[in-house]
Design an enzyme around this catalytic site. Sequence first.
Site, PDB file in Angstrom:
ATOM      1  CE  LYS A  18      22.156  65.285 -75.423  1.00 13.66           C
ATOM      2  NZ  LYS A  18      23.187  64.801 -74.802  1.00 13.66           N
ATOM      3  CG  ASN A  19      21.203  66.228 -71.595  1.00 12.55           C
ATOM      4  OD1 ASN A  19      21.635  65.518 -72.306  1.00 12.55           O
ATOM      5  ND2 ASN A  19      21.195  67.881 -72.272  1.00 12.55           N
ATOM      6  NE  ARG A  88      32.367  65.664 -69.564  1.00 16.97           N
ATOM      7  CZ  ARG A  88      32.432  65.624 -69.040  1.00 16.97           C
ATOM      8  NH1 ARG A  88      34.092  65.032 -69.152  1.00 16.97           N
ATOM      9  NH2 ARG A  88      32.191  65.623 -67.964  1.00 16.97           N
ATOM     10  NE  ARG A 117      30.523  68.826 -70.638  1.00 11.83           N
ATOM     11  CZ  ARG A 117      29.399  68.086 -71.288  1.00 11.83           C
ATOM     12  NH1 ARG A 117      30.124  67.920 -72.572  1.00 11.83           N
ATOM     13  NH2 ARG A 117      28.550  67.919 -70.968  1.00 11.83           N
ATOM     14  N   PRO A 118      35.276  68.456 -65.856  1.00 13.11           N
ATOM     15  CG  PRO A 118      35.995  69.860 -63.746  1.00 13.11           C
ATOM     16  CD  PRO A 118      35.905  70.152 -65.387  1.00 13.11           C
ATOM     17  CB  VAL A 119      33.574  63.971 -62.651  1.00 14.94           C
ATOM     18  CG1 VAL A 119      32.844  64.354 -64.490  1.00 14.94           C
ATOM     19  CG2 VAL A 119      34.270  63.358 -62.234  1.00 14.94           C
ATOM     20  CG  ASP A 120      35.841  68.957 -59.218  1.00 16.80           C
ATOM     21  OD1 ASP A 120      34.718  69.177 -60.548  1.00 16.80           O
ATOM     22  OD2 ASP A 120      35.625  70.718 -58.048  1.00 16.80           O
ATOM     23  CD  GLN A 121      32.013  70.837 -56.820  1.00 11.76           C
ATOM     24  OE1 GLN A 121      30.911  70.987 -56.120  1.00 11.76           O
ATOM     25  NE2 GLN A 121      33.466  71.239 -57.590  1.00 11.76           N
ATOM     26  CG  ASP A 299      22.916  71.646 -74.272  1.00  7.82           C
ATOM     27  OD1 ASP A 299      24.292  71.951 -74.323  1.00  7.82           O
ATOM     28  OD2 ASP A 299      22.245  70.157 -73.502  1.00  7.82           O
ATOM     29  CB  ILE A 321      27.807  76.892 -69.552  1.00  5.34           C
ATOM     30  CG1 ILE A 321      26.592  77.797 -68.781  1.00  5.34           C
ATOM     31  CG2 ILE A 321      27.794  75.574 -68.753  1.00  5.34           C
ATOM     32  CD1 ILE A 321      26.228  78.177 -67.751  1.00  5.34           C
ATOM     33  NE  ARG A 391      27.330  62.668 -77.945  1.00  2.54           N
ATOM     34  CZ  ARG A 391      27.640  63.362 -77.189  1.00  2.54           C
ATOM     35  NH1 ARG A 391      29.074  64.044 -77.038  1.00  2.54           N
ATOM     36  NH2 ARG A 391      28.084  62.655 -75.928  1.00  2.54           N
TER      37      ARG A 391
HETATM   38  C1  UD1 Z   1      24.988  68.690 -69.551  1.00  7.01           C
HETATM   39  C2  UD1 Z   1      24.087  68.449 -70.411  1.00  7.01           C
HETATM   40  C3  UD1 Z   1      24.757  68.914 -71.101  1.00  7.01           C
HETATM   41  C4  UD1 Z   1      24.627  70.543 -70.846  1.00  7.01           C
HETATM   42  C5  UD1 Z   1      25.327  70.508 -69.461  1.00  7.01           C
HETATM   43  C6  UD1 Z   1      25.006  72.044 -69.161  1.00  7.01           C
HETATM   44  C7  UD1 Z   1      23.186  65.924 -69.771  1.00  7.01           C
HETATM   45  C8  UD1 Z   1      23.561  64.589 -70.046  1.00  7.01           C
HETATM   46  N1  UD1 Z   1      24.353  67.324 -70.129  1.00  7.01           N
HETATM   47  O1  UD1 Z   1      26.382  68.155 -69.390  1.00  7.01           O
HETATM   48  O2  UD1 Z   1      24.209  69.628 -72.400  1.00  7.01           O
HETATM   49  O3  UD1 Z   1      25.376  71.980 -71.884  1.00  7.01           O
HETATM   50  O4  UD1 Z   1      24.911  70.266 -67.742  1.00  7.01           O
HETATM   51  O5  UD1 Z   1      23.720  72.905 -69.492  1.00  7.01           O
HETATM   52  O6  UD1 Z   1      22.522  66.139 -69.257  1.00  7.01           O
HETATM   53  N2  UD1 Z   1      31.383  71.060 -63.175  1.00  7.01           N
HETATM   54  C9  UD1 Z   1      32.561  71.257 -62.890  1.00  7.01           C
HETATM   55  N3  UD1 Z   1      33.012  70.379 -61.818  1.00  7.01           N
HETATM   56  C10 UD1 Z   1      32.004  69.338 -62.161  1.00  7.01           C
HETATM   57  C11 UD1 Z   1      30.928  69.457 -62.692  1.00  7.01           C
HETATM   58  C12 UD1 Z   1      30.752  70.507 -63.636  1.00  7.01           C
HETATM   59  O7  UD1 Z   1      33.826  71.848 -63.153  1.00  7.01           O
HETATM   60  O8  UD1 Z   1      32.061  68.099 -61.198  1.00  7.01           O
HETATM   61  C13 UD1 Z   1      31.624  72.177 -64.323  1.00  7.01           C
HETATM   62  C14 UD1 Z   1      31.869  71.742 -66.421  1.00  7.01           C
HETATM   63  O9  UD1 Z   1      32.723  71.972 -66.248  1.00  7.01           O
HETATM   64  C15 UD1 Z   1      31.093  73.217 -66.590  1.00  7.01           C
HETATM   65  C16 UD1 Z   1      29.460  73.498 -65.695  1.00  7.01           C
HETATM   66  O10 UD1 Z   1      30.655  72.891 -64.464  1.00  7.01           O
HETATM   67  O11 UD1 Z   1      32.240  73.948 -67.043  1.00  7.01           O
HETATM   68  C17 UD1 Z   1      28.471  73.103 -66.085  1.00  7.01           C
HETATM   69  O12 UD1 Z   1      28.757  71.533 -66.510  1.00  7.01           O
HETATM   70  P1  UD1 Z   1      27.188  70.642 -65.914  1.00  7.01           P
HETATM   71  O13 UD1 Z   1      25.808  71.375 -65.542  1.00  7.01           O
HETATM   72  O14 UD1 Z   1      27.679  69.270 -64.835  1.00  7.01           O
HETATM   73  O15 UD1 Z   1      27.246  69.292 -66.931  1.00  7.01           O
HETATM   74  P2  UD1 Z   1      26.747  68.150 -67.358  1.00  7.01           P
HETATM   75  O16 UD1 Z   1      25.766  67.674 -66.544  1.00  7.01           O
HETATM   76  O17 UD1 Z   1      28.302  67.703 -68.068  1.00  7.01           O
END
Ligand code: UD1
Length: 411
Positions: A18-19, A88, A117-121, A299, A321, A391
């Site tokens: 899936k991922n 997301r 789970r922000p997307v700031d990065q 996961d 995480i 899902r």
């Molecule tokens: C992906 C996987 C998810 C897995 C996760 C961690 C997919 C579709 N989903 O989720 O199944 O559990 O990786 O291996 O591939 N963070 C920030 N800012 C950002 C981005 C991330 O603070 O801009 C934080 C998140 O809140 C979290 C950590 O970084 O605490 C890791 O998140 P991330 O690796 O981005 O997870 P996803 O890509 O959402």
Amino acid sequence: KVLGGCRLSGEVKISGAKNAALPILAASLLTADNLVLHNVPRLSDIRTMNKLLAGLGAQVDSQDETVILNAKNLTTLEAPYDLVKTMRASILVLGPMLARYGEAKVSLPGGCAIGARPVDQHIKGLQAMGAEVYIEHGYVIAKGCLKGAHIVTDMVTVGGTENLMMAATLAEGKTVLENAAREPEVVDLANCLIAMGAKIKGAGTPVIEIEGVPSLHGAEYNILPDRIEAGSFLVAALMTQGDVTVTHVAPHTLDIVMDKLREAGGVIEFGDDWIRARIDRRPKAVNIRTVPHPGFPTDMQAQFMALNCIAEGTGRVTETIFENRFMHVPELQRLGANISVEGHTAVVTGVERLSGANLMATDLRASASLVMAALVASGTSVVDRIYHLDRGYDHMELKLSQLGAKIERIS
Ligand code: UD1
């Protein structure tokens, strides 16, 4: 509805990841040509991504495990809230749309059950590449012509690495992503992009270099097998004192999981594309600490917690995480598990038997752990809200029945 007490044995075919499939589907937005994908798992998250792409005007032709995509003529560059809020990973269309069209509008995903789970990065990286990015009415709005940049993310982010890597394929000049995620799914995305004509080096290491090209072309690509689905069945094998072989897998994406299964007392063997796990006694509790790849995957945390619930001894499970990823704990306790949570660590002392109960799934991997615990609980358990399971698991109940579980989907 699960009747516990059956030993799992036999072979089960694992679906595509899936991922890996989600970002690769989004990558179809980077080209006007056809992208033909095989081994795409049949999951509701995949249907959501297909719906999102079709809503943007892409042609999406999905048959069984093959999806043919064409994003030649998009009709809108806006990913609406209604779809993004259900998944997301929808944010993964941001980088590709911006890179190819110079603008994109994607609903901000917001929080979810397992954490903020922000997307700031993602945003910070696109800004570093020269985009103007701002938030308005709950949407991320991005504009501008992307230029290569040196980007160091504050933490390791899988989705962030993928979004920025996709955006950089069409940026002018060279992009260096430091502190990049090393997950096998990131590597799979990079391999698909390379097949589409992208110039990418270093995927799978903490530094990825992308040399932008003017355009990408079509490709035909096979999605990597799902290591989390495979890992879940292997854990279930040990929990039921069974003997299960997962086929169509990439064993080296599961190295750390296989180590933990051995530590739990399992006999683990593997070949080119299969792994066999068996045990003829109660498993031993293991300590787990989730970290980015190549460490132990978050996961798989809930599933190993379920194993510890019925194992011999005490195991400490630490989640680093996501801040709220223990929602399966109260449900496992309803089955009679002995778990105490201290901050980010759950201390689990195995009990000899769990007893069936009605349970509520709260998120994707938590729902798998509940089904697995129900397999070893005495009597009947009913797990509600299994849309979470759908899902990320392709017909889990059918695959488990094939292995001898007494499980059925009730409406
Ligand atoms: C992906 C996987 C998810 C897995 C996760 C961690 C997919 C579709 N989903 O989720 O199944 O559990 O990786 O291996 O591939 N963070 C920030 N800012 C950002 C981005 C991330 O603070 O801009 C934080 C998140 O809140 C979290 C950590 O970084 O605490 C890791 O998140 P991330 O690796 O981005 O997870 P996803 O890509 O959402």
